[in-house]
Design a protein around this motif. Structure first.
Motif, PDB file in Angstrom:
ATOM      1  N   ALA A  77     -10.331   2.040   4.049  1.00 28.55           N
ATOM      2  CA  ALA A  77      -9.557   1.249   4.705  1.00 28.55           C
ATOM      3  C   ALA A  77      -8.702   2.161   5.773  1.00 28.55           C
ATOM      4  O   ALA A  77      -8.338   3.407   5.301  1.00 28.55           O
ATOM      5  N   LYS A  92      -2.724   0.996  13.579  1.00 31.97           N
ATOM      6  CA  LYS A  92      -2.028  -0.475  13.225  1.00 31.97           C
ATOM      7  C   LYS A  92      -1.356  -1.120  14.777  1.00 31.97           C
ATOM      8  O   LYS A  92      -0.678  -0.533  15.185  1.00 31.97           O
ATOM      9  N   ARG A 110      -3.229  -3.815   9.945  1.00 34.60           N
ATOM     10  CA  ARG A 110      -4.655  -3.652   9.382  1.00 34.60           C
ATOM     11  C   ARG A 110      -4.083  -3.554   7.984  1.00 34.60           C
ATOM     12  O   ARG A 110      -5.054  -3.834   7.162  1.00 34.60           O
ATOM     13  N   THR A 136     -13.911  -8.848   7.606  1.00 30.26           N
ATOM     14  CA  THR A 136     -12.869  -7.863   7.147  1.00 30.26           C
ATOM     15  C   THR A 136     -13.600  -6.355   7.516  1.00 30.26           C
ATOM     16  O   THR A 136     -12.575  -5.436   7.962  1.00 30.26           O
ATOM     17  N   ASN A 160     -11.860  -3.436  10.226  1.00 36.25           N
ATOM     18  CA  ASN A 160     -11.300  -2.256   9.942  1.00 36.25           C
ATOM     19  C   ASN A 160     -11.929  -1.127  10.757  1.00 36.25           C
ATOM     20  O   ASN A 160     -11.610  -0.035  10.766  1.00 36.25           O
ATOM     21  N   VAL A 200     -14.302   4.886  10.293  1.00 34.52           N
ATOM     22  CA  VAL A 200     -12.792   4.651   9.737  1.00 34.52           C
ATOM     23  C   VAL A 200     -11.970   5.777  10.139  1.00 34.52           C
ATOM     24  O   VAL A 200     -10.660   6.007  10.371  1.00 34.52           O
TER      25      VAL A 200
END
Length: 477
Positions: free
Chosen positions: A9, A13, A164, A360, A364, A435
């Motif tokens: 993750a 944000k 997030r 989800t 992300n 990510v």
């Protein structure tokens, strides 16, 4: 950062409102499964949606029964499903560009008001006993256009509300609320249709939009930077497709959703046939069958809401897709009402886990300035394929029977899940790279962002775009 068995993750944000000061909502949010409620705006959003979504499910059940009562045609049931969902495929890209360009809260307020007007219109036609099938087609099509703008804005708006860090919990709670309503709404609709007719379900749905419009009005939203202010609408839309095109992890998740939507989800369109001709349950039976599926979906959503972090969600997608397909095949061969209702519980569970986990993971991996457009493609894939699936399922059911249509769809879902599982190691690696890149853009040092991420796939080569081990039979663990 996760190991190769899971996606990490992180990422920038978006601006969201401050966390609530100690109070009722924040006390609730101390429970890990309810942590998104520490955001006051999300609490308002959630509470406003509860009544509205119950009304939506009441209208969905009543509408399908109305069409079946007027026509007794599985083909026309498929056509109504097509009419209500094809606008999402056509207009969702414009809706996604609007969600990145304009105020998302105002977009949702407008779409909710339009949905309310359409529900009252269908109620008036039905209660006046002048409703015809073409009326349902027109209103379903108009509602589809509204949804094409509502869905991308709503999906992106959730991250605006919680950031997030709480997105996995917010998606799980949203799905729980949606499927809790899926349990209550069809049961209420079945009773109302049997006793008073479909029109009062449509009227109740119209009234149910008032709480969500009020909740949106009460929110205090921090202004966010809007994307694409100097770009044309076509350029903004193209940017979303370009991102998906170069990100194979997102592409793979969307492909799995598209398959489920095209060949798996049409079982819902055929449910009146199962309820009446195969299981002999009538409108009340239809409500109970839809409720059983909702119970399973609620359990799936709650399982996601209790998960802390997104590590391992990619495996959830693979196994839930396989479980969804297998459960559909078993449901298709049942001729017992209560056994069929029991089999719909895992159908709903696995479909919800696949959908919410995919949502989800994609949320992300997507940059904030592309969020609305990528979630529009998500909506197109999940909802936009459904109308074609409804047409195909209606045609197959008309020629070979509803059980055959559902069985074929379930078998295809299971086969695609097996292929996805073989490709999973390289999907995980590329997702981790995406990510990490988002974290670096957000200002996290590269070495800290990378952590212990495995940037070399299990096949021994970097897995970016497509897996280099594909030609040798796939990337093996």
């Amino acid at each position: 950062m996760s190991e190769s068995s899971g996606i990490a993750a992180g990422g920038p944000k978006p601006p969201s409102e401050p966390v609530a000061k100690p109070g009722f909502a924040s006390k609730i949010a101390r429970f890990q499964a309810l942590r998104a409620f520490r955001h006051p705006n999300y609490t308002l959003f959630f509470c406003g949606q509860i009544v509205s979504v119950i009304g939506v499910w009441m209208q969905a059940v009543a509408q399908s029964w109305l069409v079946y009562r007027l026509t007794e045609s599985p083909v026309l049931l498929g056509f109504v499903g097509f009419a209500g969902q094809i606008p999402v495929l056509i207009f969702a890209t414009a809706g996604g560009a609007a969600a990145d360009r304009f105020d998302r809260r105002n977009i949702i307020r407008l779409t909710q008001a339009a949905s309310m007007i359409l529900a009252f219109s269908l109620a008036a036609l039905t209660l006046a006993d002048v409703v015809q099938v073409w009326h349902v087609f027109v209103i379903a099509s108009m509602l589809g256009v509204v949804n094409a703008f509502d869905m991308p804005a709503r999906q992106a708006f959730v991250v605006d509300l919680v950031g997030r860090e709480d997105i996995i919990n917010a998606v799980g709670l949203n799905s729980s609320m949606f499927n809790g309503a899926r349990i209550v709404g069809p049961a209420i609709a079945g009773a109302i249709v049997a006793s008073a007719g479909e029109g009062w379900c449509f009227f109740a749905n119209g009234v149910s939009y008032l709480p969500v419009i009020g909740a949106l009005t009460l929110m205090k939203i921090v202004p966010r930077e809007r994307a694409g202010q100097g770009e044309s609408a076509l350029a903004r839309i193209a940017g979303g497709f370009a991102y998906v095109g170069r990100t194979s992890a997102v592409r793979s998740l969307l492909l799995m959703l598209g398959v489920a939507s095209l060949v798996g989800m049409p079982y819902v369109v055929l449910m009146p046939i199962f309820a009446d001709q195969i299981l002999h349950g009538g409108p009340r039976g239809l409500g109970l069958l839809m409720t059983a599926s909702g119970v399973g979906a609620l359990a799936g959503a709650l399982s996601l809401a209790t998960k802390n972090g997104i590590r391992g969600l990619e495996k959830w997608v693979a196994y839930s897709a396989a479980g969804f397909g297998a459960s559909l095949v078993l449901f298709s061969v049942s001729s017992s009402f209560w056994l069929s209702a029991a089999l719909l519980v895992p159908v709903g569970f696995f479909m919800m886990v696949q959908m919410a986990s995919s949502n989800t993971l994609i949320q992300n991996m997507v940059p904030d300035n592309l969020r609305g457009r990528v979630m529009a493609i998500y909506s197109m894939t999940f909802m936009g394929m459904a109308p074609f699936g409804a047409l195909i399922a209606g045609a197959v059911a008309g020629r070979f029977g509803a059980p055959a249509a559902v069985a074929v769809g379930g078998a295809v879902c299971f086969a695609c899940a097996a292929v996805f599982r073989l490709r999973l190691p390289c999907v995980v690696v590329e997702a981790e790279q995406v990510v990490v890149a988002l974290q670096v853009v957000a200002g996290v040092p590269a070495d800290e962002a990378a952590g212990d991420a495995h940037l070399i796939g299990p096949c021994g080569k970097p897995c970016a775009g497509s897996c280099p081990g594909e030609e040798a039979g796939g990337c093996k663990t």
